[in-house]
Each structure stands twice: as C-alpha cells, then as structure tokens.
Design an enzyme around this catalytic site. Structure first.
Site, PDB file in Angstrom:
ATOM      1  N   GLU A 463       0.831  -1.207   0.000  1.00  0.00           N
ATOM      2  CA  GLU A 463       0.000   0.000   0.000  1.00  0.00           C
ATOM      3  C   GLU A 463       0.863   1.253   0.000  1.00  0.00           C
ATOM      4  OE1 GLU A 463      -2.978  -0.239  -0.776  1.00  0.00           O
ATOM      5  OE2 GLU A 463      -3.123  -2.406  -0.481  1.00  0.00           O
ATOM      6  N   HIS A 466       1.684   2.175  -3.498  1.00  0.00           N
ATOM      7  CA  HIS A 466       0.599   2.973  -4.096  1.00  0.00           C
ATOM      8  C   HIS A 466       0.675   4.416  -3.598  1.00  0.00           C
ATOM      9  CE1 HIS A 466      -1.696  -0.112  -6.120  1.00  0.00           C
ATOM     10  NE2 HIS A 466      -1.951  -0.799  -5.032  1.00  0.00           N
TER      11      HIS A 466
HETATM   12 ZN   LIG Z   1      -2.676  -2.730  -4.734  1.00  0.00          ZN
END
Ligand SMILES: [Zn+2]
Length: 675
Positions: A463, A466
């Site tokens: 994450e 991202h």
């Molecule tokens: Zn992802």
C-alpha cells in the site's frame, strides 16, 4: 456555513475533520454537484471556437468542490462507516453516477472536445485530450438519444448495486463471530492471536471469552495455527459464507443483475462482451491476452499445488488423520511443512515484525531510492484518533501529506487500500497531494508494540508503494494524476515496492526483536528469504481461480437465468481446481468485482502487474545494487512520478528499455521448474 464547502485554512489545507459532521454531507453534495454542473454547462454553451484551453482545461478545472466533498465522504464511509453515512452513500452514489454519465454523454460537450485538434499541444496535453475523447465515446456520447437514455439508467442502477453489495458484505462481516469459551479452544494459537481475540470478544460483548471475526486478518492466522479442526472448519465456513449464507444479505441476485447490466452496457457500445469493452483501454487490450497470461501461469501453479497437496496428505496420514485435506486444513498443514522444510516457525519470526519498524523501513526505502523524508506531525487534523500523519519532503521541498490508518475497527471495511483526500496537479500552480493508507492490522495490548505477520508487513509495503505513486506524482493535469493509470498498470508501483522488504538490506536492518531490539540473526533471515516461495502453487491457484472466474463472468453470454455461482462452479470444474483449495474470493464476496467497477474484468491486473514488477526489480539486480541511483532515477521519472502521462507500454519501455518478460514472474514464484 458548511465546512466541507469552505476554503480550508488548516495546515496544508487539510479537511477540517473536527468540524465536519454527518449532516454536512448531503447539503454539501447538493451544492457541489450544482456548481459542477453549472461549470460544465458554461463549457458546453461557450460560443468561442473550441480550444484545448476553453474545453479540456475548463473541464479539468470543473468540479473542484465536488472532489473535496466526495474525497472526504468516501474515505469516511469506507473507514469510519455509520448507518447515517451508509444511507447517504446509497442516495448519493447513483446521483454521482448519473451526473457523471450525463456529462460524458452530453453531445454538445462531446462535439467541442472532438473538435479540439492536437496542433500545438504538449505531449501531456495531447494525452489528456485523447483520454477525454475516449471517456466520452466509452460513456456513450456517440449513441442516439434512446441509447444514451438507456445507458444512463444502466449506469445508475450499477452504482446502487455496487453500494448494496458492499453493504451486505459489511453486514455479514459484522454479523459473523465464533465465540470460544474455554482455553481448550485456543490450542495452537499464539499469544498475540489470543490477545487479539480477547479484545474482539470484549468489543463484541463477550468479556472473558475469545472471538474470531470474519475479517481476513483474523481468519488467516487462525486457519494457519489452530489445532482444532472443527473450529477451523467453522471459521472457514463463516468466512467464505459471507454474502452467501444469510438470505437477507445474500449477494447472488445483486451479482447476477450487475453482470447482466454490464453486458448490456458493453453491447450498447458495440463490444462483444463486457470484458472486451473493459480491456480495450488497458495495457492487456483483449480478454484473449488476459486469458493467455493466466493460463500460462495456471498450468505450472496447478502442478505445484497438486504436488504440495500430496505432501500435505502424507502429513495428515502420518499424524493418524483419516480425512482428505480440505480448504480449512491446507494452511494449517502447510505451516507444519514449512516449519519442517525450512525450520521456520512463525512464533520465531513474529517478535521481529513490529509495525513501527516496518513503517520506518518503508520510509527508509523511499528515502534511499527517491530521497524522500517523513516527519510525523501531531498538529494536523485527522478523521480518527488512530490515524497518523506525516509531512513528506524531498530536501526542503514539500512533497505531500501521508496518513496511516493502520488498525482494524468494526466501522472499517476489510482489506487494505490507498486513497487520497487530494490529488497532485499543477494547472494553476502546484497542488500537492494528501494520500492515505488504510489497513486492518490488529491493535496490541496497551503498552505493547503492535506486531505484524510477514503477510501484514508485505501489505504495508504494497500500500505504501501505491501511496508513493500518489505522493510523487508530478504532472500538470488532474486527469492523469498519480494512480490515474490503466488498471493493469496501477499495481506495478505497489507490487514492485514489496521486493525491497524481502531483501536482507532492509529486513536485516528493520526486523528487530520487540524485547531485545536485536536484529534478526542472519541465519534466520536466510531461512525467511529461502521460504518465501513456500506454498506458492496454492497461493497462485487461489488467486488465478478468482481471476479466471472474473474474466469468465464477463465474457459468457448472460441469459435470463444467469447465475454467477453456477458459472463459478463450472469454471472451477473446467480448469480442474485442485481439491482442498478454495478461491481467494468467491463471487458471493468478490468486492473487487462487484462493489464497484474498478476491478471487474480486472482482477487479473495483479498478475499482469506482477509480470512487470518481477521484471522491473530485475533492473536493480542487474545493476548490482537494489538502491542503484540511476535505475531509481529512471523508475521515478518513468513510473512513480509520471502518473498517466504516457501509454503504460511506453512508460515501461522508458524505464526498462524493453517489454516485460513473463519468466521473471515464474522464477519469482518458484514455478519455473513446474512449467
Ligand atoms: Zn494494490
């Protein structure tokens, strides 16, 4: 005055969370929607000849208030959900879908956008123009009036079906609990698991007992370590029964109607099926290309899983068991095998995975690759006391705000994700982003460090990858900011980032014992890294079966009696799903595919991206240094900072100098020999 509609004078123009109340959302949505429509109407009725500035840029500028309101709302409704917010979402989701569809079906607007030429545009402007034209065409702007009307109905209905699907799933997650009454029920569980279950029991009104909930972060460790086969089965059944077992929250009819309407949508636009429509503007381009990749990996993955199953079965017999391995047995016996093969016990590892250190490791990796620094700020508004806030800098330059909302709570949907409160753009001066990672890690007892599983640590790195894609974004136009890239490209920055965690250069420094603060011994580290691909056949099969069902659901002809669960069963039979393994997501609870449009015909993207991430990390390995400066610089420019400025194929080419090769993925997953 409605705080959602004000200019935010908080530090970094953060949303003023302390003043935002549930009652503010409805009027704010109404006002912001009206404002957006008026701005768009002004573009549509402009009498000046259409230009990039008066058409595309004007559309890019429109809806600023709505973006503010919607980003606060959807972040809260997914992580601090209340019945009130759910009710607003049910009302507003179709409304937003309708307005969006109306704008992108507006023939006056489309005529103006379509008339803008490429002459004199920068590459980025030409790309944004192309994406706009594509959005209009794909929304139905070329359809006749009846077609546009039907399209609009379909889109609205799809949006409310998606919201309903999520609501049912959340209700089932809240409803399920397995209450354990005695110490004997805890056999095999670690101290951390037991205390997490004791806290869950307290939260749910069973003080002094232990509760297993239906969140993945509670279920997976339980299935792996509980010695009680009967309880494992009960937990597994509760988990896979979400969206299926209780008639009042069953998702079957929602899914069936969703698939039928998607098919109708695709056919209105002249495509054979929804997957063909959905993939046209992705890197993969066609369902055939997707199936080609999935099937290429399926064969070796299945062979590896079958071989593993035979070993698990031997182990069961050896222990005096007289049963075939079932999905609720697999993780448990695989863990015993892993300990035996690699002499690796999770209990030996767990003290080393402190949340705090893994966060520090994710920051340090970003510092060594991209020169970013992170300073925690206590003076910045946040939407929940658990949320932490950092200011991100590069040298003395402000990069953005990063928020971490790490702990599980009943009002949060399960899983882990990155979202934003504000996206980067530079149309009228630089706007820096506010990015958040939301996870569902289990909170520790007061005064004790929060410990993660290895999987949890990987999720955090994922994450955070991202988050960096959002934070480092350096484009002019909102349309291509940060993670606004093709769906099958968007997992590249996140999955690539996981590679650094699993390296001795990072783990060796940050995997520190919770009590002694000693680094993980080298030989343990070696064993951890050697064991990475253990049980990979099973994990790949679980994932691929879900991805193949997703593609099948959206390429199969849908009649009146369409039944997603029957289709699921027939796909599993056709591909020869190995016995004893379940899908990672059954259609009844496949939020990726049914909670919204995002990953429909798109669940394959994780693997598509993995082909690239495995191949991309190879560039650092080739350079002989996982922090190699010039490779990191190319990665930053071509991928992490580039948003959707380029076609994904070209972006990858700019980084790697050639197209990605699938062998790196098979090698990474340890499936090359099984191929
Ligand atoms: Zn992802």
């Amino acid at each position: 005055m409605n705080p959602l509609l004000e200019d935010w004078t908080t530090p970094f123009a953060m949303p003023p969370f302390d003043r935002i109340k549930e009652d503010h959302f409805k009027p704010a949505f109404e006002a912001a929607l009206a404002e957006w429509k008026a701005e768009v109407e002004a573009v549509a009725t402009d009498t000046a000849p259409p230009s990039f500035a008066n058409t595309v840029e004007a559309l890019e500028r429109s809806g600023e208030s709505l973006d503010k309101v919607a980003s606060v709302f959807f972040n809260l409704s997914s992580s601090c959900s209340t019945e009130g917010l759910q009710a607003i979402e049910e009302e507003i989701a179709p409304e937003l879908a309708k307005s969006h569809a109306e704008i992108f079906m507006d023939t006056r607007l489309f005529a103006r956008v379509d008339a803008v030429g490429d002459d004199g545009l920068t590459d980025e402007q030409a790309r944004v123009l192309k994406l706009y034209k594509e959005s209009f065409v794909r929304a139905g702007a070329r359809l006749d009036e009846a077609g546009r009307k039907r399209m609009s109905e379909v889109m609205q209905r799809l949006a409310s079906l998606g919201a309903q699907f999520s609501k049912n799933l959340l209700a089932d997650e809240k409803a399920f609990e397995l209450v354990l009454e005695t110490e004997a029920d805890l056999e095999g569980l670690s101290g951390a698991e037991v205390s997490a279950m004791a806290r869950a029991a307290e939260d749910r009104g069973h003080p002094g007992k232990w509760v297993v909930t239906a969140s993945r972060s509670a279920v997976e460790p339980f299935l792996q370590s509980s010695k009680r086969r009967d309880l494992r089965e009960a937990v597994w059944r509760g988990f896979v029964g979400r969206g299926a077992d209780r008639p009042e929250t069953a998702t079957k009819d929602i899914a069936a109607e969703t698939v039928r309407l998607r098919d109708e949508r695709a056919k209105l636009l002249g495509f054979d099926n929804f997957a063909a429509f959905k993939l046209e503007n992705q890197m993969a381009k066609t369902p055939e290309a997707v199936r080609g990749l999935l099937e290429r990996v399926w064969t070796p993955a299945k062979a590896a899983a079958e071989a593993d199953r035979a070993r698990l079965q031997e182990l069961i017999v050896e222990e005096g068991g007289n049963f075939e391995v079932q999905p609720w047995d697999w993780a448990y016996y695989a863990e015993i095998l892993r300990q035996r093969d690699h002499d690796l016990d999770d209990a030996e590892l767990k003290p080393y995975m402190q949340l705090e250190n893994i966060i520090a490791a994710s920051f340090d990796t970003a510092s060594r690759l991209f020169g970013l620094s992170f300073a925690e700020r206590d003076d910045i508004p946040r939407h929940h006391p658990d949320v932490r806030v950092w200011e991100v800098m590069r040298g003395d330059k402000h990069v953005g705000i990063f928020m971490g909302d790490y702990f599980v709570r009943p009002s949060k949907r399960s899983g882990a994700w990155m979202s934003t409160f504000r996206d980067q753009q530079a149309m009228d001066g630089e706007i820096r982003p506010i990015v958040i990672n939301t996870c569902n890690f289990v909170q520790a007892k007061e005064g004790e460090p929060v410990m993660l599983t290895f999987e949890g640590a990987r999720t955090l790195f994922h994450e955070f990858g991202h988050a960096l894609h959002g934070l480092m974004s350096d484009v002019t136009y909102p349309r291509i900011s940060g993670t606004s890239v093709a769906r099958d490209f968007v997992e590249l920055p996140s999955q690539l980032y996981e590679h650094w965690l699993m390296r001795p250069e990072v783990l060796g420094r940050y995997a520190l014992h919770a009590e002694t603060n000693e680094p993980m011994p080298q030989e343990l580290l070696d064993r951890v890294i050697a064991a990475q691909n253990f049980n990979m056949g099973a994990a790949t099969v679980e994932y691929l079966s879900s991805a193949l069902v997703d593609i099948a659901m959206h390429t199969t002809d849908v009649g009146e009696d369409y039944d997603p669960q029957a289709l699921e069963a027939s796909v599993l039979e056709k591909i020869g799903m190995p016995a004893g393994l379940g899908m990672r997501h059954r259609s009844a609870q496949f939020g990726h595919v049914f909670a919204g449009d995002g990953y429909s015909s798109g669940y394959y993207s994780y693997m598509w991206s993995e082909v690239m991430d495995a191949d991309a990390f190879g560039a650092f390995e080739d350079a002989g240094d996982i922090f190699d400066a010039s490779t990191a610089e190319r990665l930053s420019t071509a991928i992490y900072s580039a948003g959707g400025r380029q076609d994904p194929e070209l972006a990858y080419l700019a980084f790697r100098g050639r197209a990605p090769e699938v062998e790196a993925l098979l090698k990474r997953r340890g499936l090359l020999d099984a191929a």
